[in-house]
Design an enzyme around this catalytic site. Structure first.
Site, short mmCIF file in Angstrom:
data_model
loop_
_atom_site.label_atom_id
_atom_site.label_comp_id
_atom_site.label_asym_id
_atom_site.label_seq_id
_atom_site.Cartn_x
_atom_site.Cartn_y
_atom_site.Cartn_z
N GLU A 74 0.84 -1.20 0.00
CA GLU A 74 0.00 0.00 0.00
C GLU A 74 0.87 1.25 0.00
O GLU A 74 1.73 1.42 0.88
CB GLU A 74 -0.91 0.02 1.24
N CYS A 75 0.68 2.11 -0.96
CA CYS A 75 1.27 3.44 -1.02
C CYS A 75 2.79 3.41 -0.87
O CYS A 75 3.50 3.13 -1.83
CB CYS A 75 0.63 4.35 0.03
N GLY A 76 3.34 3.68 0.30
CA GLY A 76 4.78 3.65 0.47
C GLY A 76 5.37 2.29 0.14
O GLY A 76 6.49 2.19 -0.40
N SER B 262 -0.80 -0.85 -4.60
CA SER B 262 -1.70 0.25 -4.93
C SER B 262 -1.43 1.44 -4.03
O SER B 262 -0.81 1.32 -2.97
CB SER B 262 -3.16 -0.19 -4.78
#
Length: 470
Positions: free
Chosen positions: A334-336, A438
């Site tokens: 997720e993200c990072g 994502s």
């Protein structure tokens, strides 16, 4: 506890001082020997981490968008049961939601939990107008129990006396505290909010300094009385935790990265994985310590940009993560975590090589590239989310995807964004074998399929691949 004492701390907007008051209140009450259960309304990891350290109890996020009403109530009741007081920090302004109706606002959450609201009001350069604002908030929506005001950034004793008299006499709401203007915030801010608790050099001293101010300036006994006077909480069902998909003897090992680079996890996400049958092992991208054998890997969000040089320098772990992905290990990022799986991250004029699972890079921008709640439709097969599902989550990222590497094609993207920005051209959810990455963050109790699916993917990997590469 039959009717747990509770308050909601809300503001008129971001930057009102509600986080300062929430943190200080949690630490001050904990220093009195009370069991303080912190909650954070909305999708937030940073404030929740500070609330955890302030109270010494894990903070719990409550979000009417990510979670059904019944789940919010059940989760609150479960976490508050053993506490002397629950402190719920709101987000943004009291009535600010995702639409004109204020859906998913702090006020809505307060009504759902029958919790009295204490408004933190920035009183800079105002007196009687403060009473008008408080009176307006008190009357704006039916069913809201506005039980008190804490004034922030007051100028002196005369200012505080006039403010208190105006609000109590003209708005009919008690003033429970008056905080002075602070020359410096013990916890400074940066592009995503407060500085990370893991990067603050004097965390405990900062928390105690904030608590000292709150103890001097807030009527703690009145706050406790307000919390204890909360209306009866309606009976709730149990939290819908996932059932185990394997016996304890069959438990697959799922690693989760937790270090200064990646640490954005809802505690419920990790608990859901454990309840679904996983054995969780904490690992680091910054340390050179060898990892255990894994059957799955969870890479949460965080601040890879602040640790980019160290992440890039740890070539052994970068190579190991890429080898695990190529070996078919189920990974959820997720993200990072997604940023780390890319080829590199660009920071101003510096480029830092990363894991290279995906043939594209990210760059840090001056302004947010995605911010707020998201909804997405799952349009490609993957190990974690069923095809056709409408997935709810949130995003908050200053990074953006750059072009794919020369000679490489863009991997498939599983999510079509119905609300929100995502990665590229209204899509999100890059796929590479058993890897799903994502910008969208999810909450396990709002996506109840996720944890069991992750554990099943890990079981399949162990059955079909055996040991992970060393």
């Amino acid at each position: 506890m039959q009717n747990p004492p509770r308050i909601v701390l809300a503001g008129l907007s971001g930057g009102s001082g509600k986080t300062f008051v929430s943190i200080g209140l949690c630490r001050a009450l904990a220093r009195q020997g009370l069991a303080v259960q912190p909650f954070k309304k909305g999708p937030d990891y940073i404030d929740a981490a500070w609330l955890f350290h302030a109270s010494r109890r894990p903070a719990c996020n409550l979000d009417p968008f990510l979670l059904d009403r019944q789940v919010v109530a059940a989760l609150f009741a479960e976490r508050a049961r053993t506490a002397d007081i629950s402190v719920i920090e709101g987000n943004r302004g009291l009535f600010d939601g995702k639409d004109v109706e204020g859906t998913c606002s702090t006020a809505e959450l307060a009504r759902q939990l029958s919790a009295p609201v204490i408004l933190v009001l920035d009183a800079t350069k105002m007196t009687r107008t403060a009473a008008a604002i408080v009176a307006g908030c008190k009357a704006f929506e039916p069913g809201l129990a506005l039980a008190g005001v804490i004034l922030n950034r007051t100028a002196g004793e005369r200012h505080r006396a006039i403010l208190t008299r105006c609000i109590e006499e003209l708005a009919g709401v008690p003033v429970l505290g008056c905080l002075p203007k602070m020359t410096a915030n013990p916890i400074p801010e940066r592009h995503m909010g407060l500085v990370s608790d893991q990067e603050h050099g004097a965390r405990e001293a900062a928390l105690d300094a904030i608590a000292d101010v709150v103890e001097r300036c807030v009527k703690l006994d009145r706050v406790l009385d307000t919390a204890r006077a909360a209306a009866p909480l309606a009976p709730t069902a149990l939290v819908p935790w996932p059932e185990r998909v394997c016996t304890p003897e069959q438990a697959p090992v799922i690693g989760y990265v937790h270090d200064a680079a990646l640490w954005f996890y809802y505690p419920e996400n990790l608990e859901a994985l454990a309840r679904a049958g996983a054995e969780l092992r904490r690992v680091s991208l910054l340390s050179d310590e060898p990892w255990p054998e894994l059957h799955g890997l969870y890479l949460g969000g965080g601040f890879p940009e602040t640790q980019a040089a160290a992440l890039s320098a740890n070539v052994g772990i970068r190579s190991h993560v890429r080898a695990l992905a190529e070996h078919g290990l189920p990974m959820y990022a997720e993200c990072g975590g997604f940023m780390y799986l890319c080829r590199a991250v660009q920071l101003d004029d510096a480029r830092h090589d990363l894991a290279g699972v995906f043939p594209l890079s990210t760059r840090l921008c001056a302004k947010p590239q995605g911010l707020g709640y998201v909804e997405a439709l799952v349009e490609a097969d993957n190990p974690f989310h069923p095809l056709g599902l409408r997935l709810s989550g949130h995003e908050f990222h200053y990074s953006a995807c750059t072009e794919t590497d020369a000679g490489s094609s863009l991997p498939p993207l599983a999510l079509r964004m119905l609300r929100g920005h995502g990665m590229l051209s209204g899509r999100d959810g890059l796929l590479a074998g058993n890897v799903f990455a994502s910008y969208t963050h999810i909450h396990a109790l709002g996506a109840p399929h996720w944890a069991p699916a992750f554990v099943r993917a890990a079981l399949r990997f162990r059955s079909g691949h055996g040991a992970t590469p060393g």
